[in-house]
Design an enzyme around this catalytic site. Sequence first.
Site, short mmCIF file in Angstrom:
data_model
loop_
_atom_site.label_atom_id
_atom_site.label_comp_id
_atom_site.label_asym_id
_atom_site.label_seq_id
_atom_site.Cartn_x
_atom_site.Cartn_y
_atom_site.Cartn_z
N LEU A 3 0.87 -1.17 0.00
CA LEU A 3 0.00 0.00 0.00
C LEU A 3 0.90 1.22 0.00
O LEU A 3 1.83 1.30 0.80
CB LEU A 3 -0.90 -0.02 1.24
CG LEU A 3 -2.05 1.00 1.31
CD1 LEU A 3 -3.02 0.79 0.14
CD2 LEU A 3 -2.79 0.87 2.64
N ASP A 4 0.66 2.14 -0.91
CA ASP A 4 1.53 3.30 -1.06
C ASP A 4 1.68 4.07 0.25
O ASP A 4 0.77 4.10 1.08
CB ASP A 4 0.99 4.24 -2.14
CG ASP A 4 1.05 3.62 -3.53
OD1 ASP A 4 1.95 2.79 -3.77
OD2 ASP A 4 0.19 3.98 -4.36
N ARG A 5 2.81 4.72 0.37
CA ARG A 5 3.10 5.50 1.58
C ARG A 5 2.03 6.56 1.82
O ARG A 5 1.65 6.82 2.97
CB ARG A 5 4.48 6.16 1.42
CG ARG A 5 4.91 7.02 2.59
CD ARG A 5 6.25 7.68 2.29
NE ARG A 5 6.65 8.61 3.34
CZ ARG A 5 7.70 9.42 3.26
NH1 ARG A 5 8.46 9.40 2.17
NH2 ARG A 5 8.00 10.24 4.24
#
Length: 240
Positions: free
Chosen positions: A97-99
């Site tokens: 999951l993207d930052r």
Amino acid sequence: MSHTNSRQTRSKSATSPSSTDRRGRVTNRFNKTKSPHQGAEKHKTRKTVSGKPRAKDPIIVLFNKPFDVLCQFTDEQGRQTLKDYIPIPDVYAAGRLDRDSEGLLLLTNDGKLQSKITEPKKKTFKTYWAQVEGEPNEADIDKLRHGVELKDGMTLPAKVMIMTQPDVWPRTPPIRERKGIPTTWLEIQICEGRNRQVRRMTANIGFPTLRLIRYKIGQWSLNDLQSGEFQRIDMPNIQV
């Protein structure tokens, strides 16, 4: 997939599930109090190898990842990582999951379970709540339902609907809103895992994503899990 629940959360959580109103819009209530950080012991990270190692006592961890947290246990630059929140050794993320995205991240200590969750051929649907800039109409949304052309090719048809604003935790820092420009919440379900796909899809139709929360992966969902909390589930009867 059969499993036995063994709930272990960082703090006491509620049990009320999400619901759908008469118009088919998704609603869900969350406790808005963010859990404080807790220290975590040193973790040993592992990668799935061709042999897909099995764990003696397989578990799955549901984690509500906060904004600006990396999906890894170490970082040479001193940024926040999973070790700041999850004091469980020998688990690793099943997917990423993207930052700058929030919400559900699954972790496990079992290689076969990790493979099953992330295998593209399984076409596991993931549900996202996206707060976009502007007010897309049905014609705009219909483009996503048929697939849009991105730099890496056409997307598969997505399941998309306009939803009521969910009662979720406040983001820190808050999104940057422009005066006079409204925002809209969309529920988007996709079964692909391209890099920053949802953000690129909404930008493609002219409505950039301001905030992105992943609510569900297959059968697993956040329910009332607060930002920064996790839930451990023992999986003694896992069948892969």
